[in-house]
Structures are given as structure tokens and as C-alpha cells.
Design a protein around this motif. Structure first.
Motif, short mmCIF file in Angstrom:
data_model
loop_
_atom_site.label_atom_id
_atom_site.label_comp_id
_atom_site.label_asym_id
_atom_site.label_seq_id
_atom_site.Cartn_x
_atom_site.Cartn_y
_atom_site.Cartn_z
N PHE A 162 -18.67 -36.90 89.21
CA PHE A 162 -19.28 -35.61 88.88
C PHE A 162 -20.54 -35.86 88.06
O PHE A 162 -20.82 -36.99 87.66
N THR A 166 -20.41 -32.14 83.47
CA THR A 166 -19.00 -31.93 83.81
C THR A 166 -18.12 -32.98 83.15
O THR A 166 -17.08 -32.66 82.55
N TYR A 170 -15.46 -32.41 80.01
CA TYR A 170 -14.07 -32.73 80.32
C TYR A 170 -13.50 -33.67 79.26
O TYR A 170 -12.37 -33.46 78.77
N ARG A 238 -12.39 -36.08 94.78
CA ARG A 238 -12.77 -35.17 93.69
C ARG A 238 -11.85 -33.97 93.55
O ARG A 238 -11.61 -33.49 92.43
N HIS A 239 -11.34 -33.47 94.67
CA HIS A 239 -10.54 -32.24 94.60
C HIS A 239 -9.26 -32.29 95.43
O HIS A 239 -8.67 -31.25 95.69
N THR A 250 -5.12 -28.19 87.38
CA THR A 250 -6.49 -28.33 87.86
C THR A 250 -6.53 -29.30 89.03
O THR A 250 -5.61 -30.11 89.21
N THR A 251 -7.58 -29.20 89.83
CA THR A 251 -7.78 -30.17 90.92
C THR A 251 -8.79 -31.24 90.51
O THR A 251 -9.03 -32.18 91.27
N VAL A 252 -9.40 -31.08 89.34
CA VAL A 252 -10.32 -32.10 88.83
C VAL A 252 -9.51 -33.09 88.02
O VAL A 252 -9.27 -32.90 86.82
N LEU A 255 -12.55 -38.53 87.26
CA LEU A 255 -13.97 -38.42 86.92
C LEU A 255 -14.77 -39.62 87.40
O LEU A 255 -15.99 -39.54 87.54
#
Length: 280
Positions: A162, A166, A170, A238-239, A250-252, A255
Motif C-alpha cells: 500500500f 495507509t 495502520y 492485498r484484500h 478487516t481485509t487489510v 502491508l
């Protein structure tokens, strides 16, 4: 005159050497670390200084919370241009530390975020206990800067998934650390993960934020080459997972990712501005 009150722990000779280091340091050096990372402290002296914790929690000066990015590389970073793009426009929010082979003396241009960011290095053998010494050395140097509040260990094959904003938000806003390994755990791969889990399991998320493909088994994860770099690949990484962040789903979840070979650089630079949101 400063007295050597740590003689019992470290011995008189070491105490005097450390006192000389302290005497020549300014308040600026102690708060945010010396501007030049190269120093003559031994590992023992470095660990001693890095282990200091202020008794007063309130800082005497305003400061910006930073993320320390600690790179381990044999020489120059083969994916360095991607990281240059990642850091662009965010000076003051991060610190960079680079441990290379002692024989590597080449410096990047002064405009580079890696210029003069090499720490005092020693010989390293991949897969051996010396890797743990390197990780401790990188972390200790980063701890000299009191503004560093988050610490990320990265290899020369790591990439960000990302953009900087971001990832910074995070990490800075997280209530937990992200260190984890599933057995078998290897000392050079998972030293810090095991250490954090043993020492502060209650503060650990028990998951990693670096995506690695161990599906092939063995002591080495999958290596990715140019043909592997695609939008569908990165969207999945990433997702394509679910996890918990500060108590919410979350889907994040990841990193960073590795292991990306040098021949992926061109493809990564092309995909980064649109998919990853990097500044071109």
C-alpha cells in the motif's frame, strides 16, 4: 563530572567508554539520535544505550511519531527505486536504517532516502545466528531515536503493498505488535517474532503483516519473478484475507510482501502508481 554507576554491570573500562560517548552527545542526539548513523560503539555499548527508557513519560519537546524501516541487504537494495517512490513526500514521518555487508561501501546519491543511512555493520551468514545479531543491531540503532514508535524489519526482497499514508496510519494507530510464525520457525526468519511472543504475548496480534508464500514447504518461501507481477495477484494479496485490527474485522491484513526478485522492479514501478497509490 559524570560518575560510572554502571561499573558492576559492564566493567570499569566499558563504563568509561560509554561515558565518553555520552559526554560528546547533545540533547538532540539523545532525543532523535545522531544525524549520522555511523558510530564506533561496540554491540555491547549500543545495546546498553538503546535499552534506556525515560522515567518521565512526557517528552520535553514536541515530536512527530515515526516509523522505523530497518532494511537488511547484502549491498544496495535491488528494489530501492520502488521504496524511493514509496517514501516520496513523507519526510519526517519515517526513519531508514540499512545493514549491509561490511565490504559494501557504495553510497547512493544524496537525494536518495538511503543516503548515509547505513549502520555500523558486521559479517553475516544467512541462516546462521549472526542474523539475530543483525536484527538486534538494527533495532538498537532505531531505538536511539525516541521519535521512532513503530519498527519494521525488511529484507532486500520485500515490497510495500500500500502507499505510505495507509501503512503509516495502520502501524501508528495499532494497539498490537505484528509478529508471528507457524512452526517450524527459523531463527533467522523469526527471531524477533519469537522474542515478542515470549516476552509480550498480550500485546501481540499473533499474525504477521508481511505476506509470504510458504506453500511449497521447506526453509525458503516462494520467490516471485517478473511474470508473477499483475493486478490480480496484488488484489488477492492485498484484500483476499480476513483478520482483526484493533478489535474489528478487516481485509487489510498484509502491508508488505516478499520474496520479489530484482527482475520484478520494472513491472512493480509500472503498477505502483495506479494500483498501490504511490506518488509517481
Amino acid at each position: 563530572m559524570q560518575k560510572c554507576k554502571i561499573t558492576v554491570l559492564f566493567g570499569k573500562e566499558l563504563c568509561l567508554r560509554i561515558t565518553n560517548v555520552i559526554r560528546g552527545s547533545s540533547f538532540h542526539d539523545w532525543m532523535i539520535g545522531p544525524e549520522e548513523l555511523w558510530h564506533e560503539m561496540s554491540d555491547e555499548e549500543l545495546m546498553w544505550r538503546a535499552s534506556m527508557v525515560p522515567r518521565i513519560s512526557k517528552y520535553p519537546k514536541n515530536r512527530t511519531r515515526k516509523v522505523a524501516f530497518m532494511f537488511l541487504s547484502r549491498g544496495s537494495l535491488p528494489l530501492g527505486p520502488l521504496w524511493e517512490m514509496f517514501f516520496k513526500g513523507h519526510a519526517g514521518l519515517y526513519s531508514v536504517y540499512l545493514h549491509t555487508s561490511p565490504e559494501f561501501t557504495k553510497e547512493p546519491p544524496e537525494s536518495s532516502v538511503f543516503y548515509m543511512r547505513k549502520i555500523t555493520s558486521k559479517h553475516v551468514e544467512w541462516g546462521q545466528a549472526t542474523m539475530m545479531d543483525v536484527e538486534r543491531r538494527l533495532l538498537a540503532n532505531a531505538l536511539l531515536d525516541f521519535s521512532n514508535e513503530r519498527f519494521v524489519l525488511l529484507s532486500e526482497t520485500c515490497i510495500p503493498l500500500f502507499n505510505f499514508t495507509t501503512i503509516y496510519n495502520y502501524l501508528i494507530n495499532s494497539n498490537h505488535s505484528f509478529d508471528h510464525c507457524k512452526p517450524p520457525c527459523y531463527m533467522d526468519e523469526h527471531y524477533l517474532a519469537i522474542l515478542v511472543t515470549k516476552a509480550h504475548s498480550d500485546m501481540n496480534s499473533n499474525r504477521s503483516i508481511t505476506w509470504v508464500d510458504w506453500s511449497k514447504g521447506g526453509s525458503h518461501p516462494t520467490r516471485f519473478v517478473k511474470k508473477d507481477v499483475s493486478k490480480s495477484f496484488f488484489n488477492r494479496v492485498r484484500h483476499g484475507f480476513n483478520c482483526t485490527y484493533n478489535g474489528s474485522l478487516t481485509t487489510v491484513c498484509f502491508l508488505f510482501a516478499r520474496k520479489f526478485q530484482p527482475n520484478t522492479l520494472e513491472a512493480l514501478l509500472k503498477i505502483a502508481p495506479t494500483l498501490l497509490g504511490f506518488n509517481p
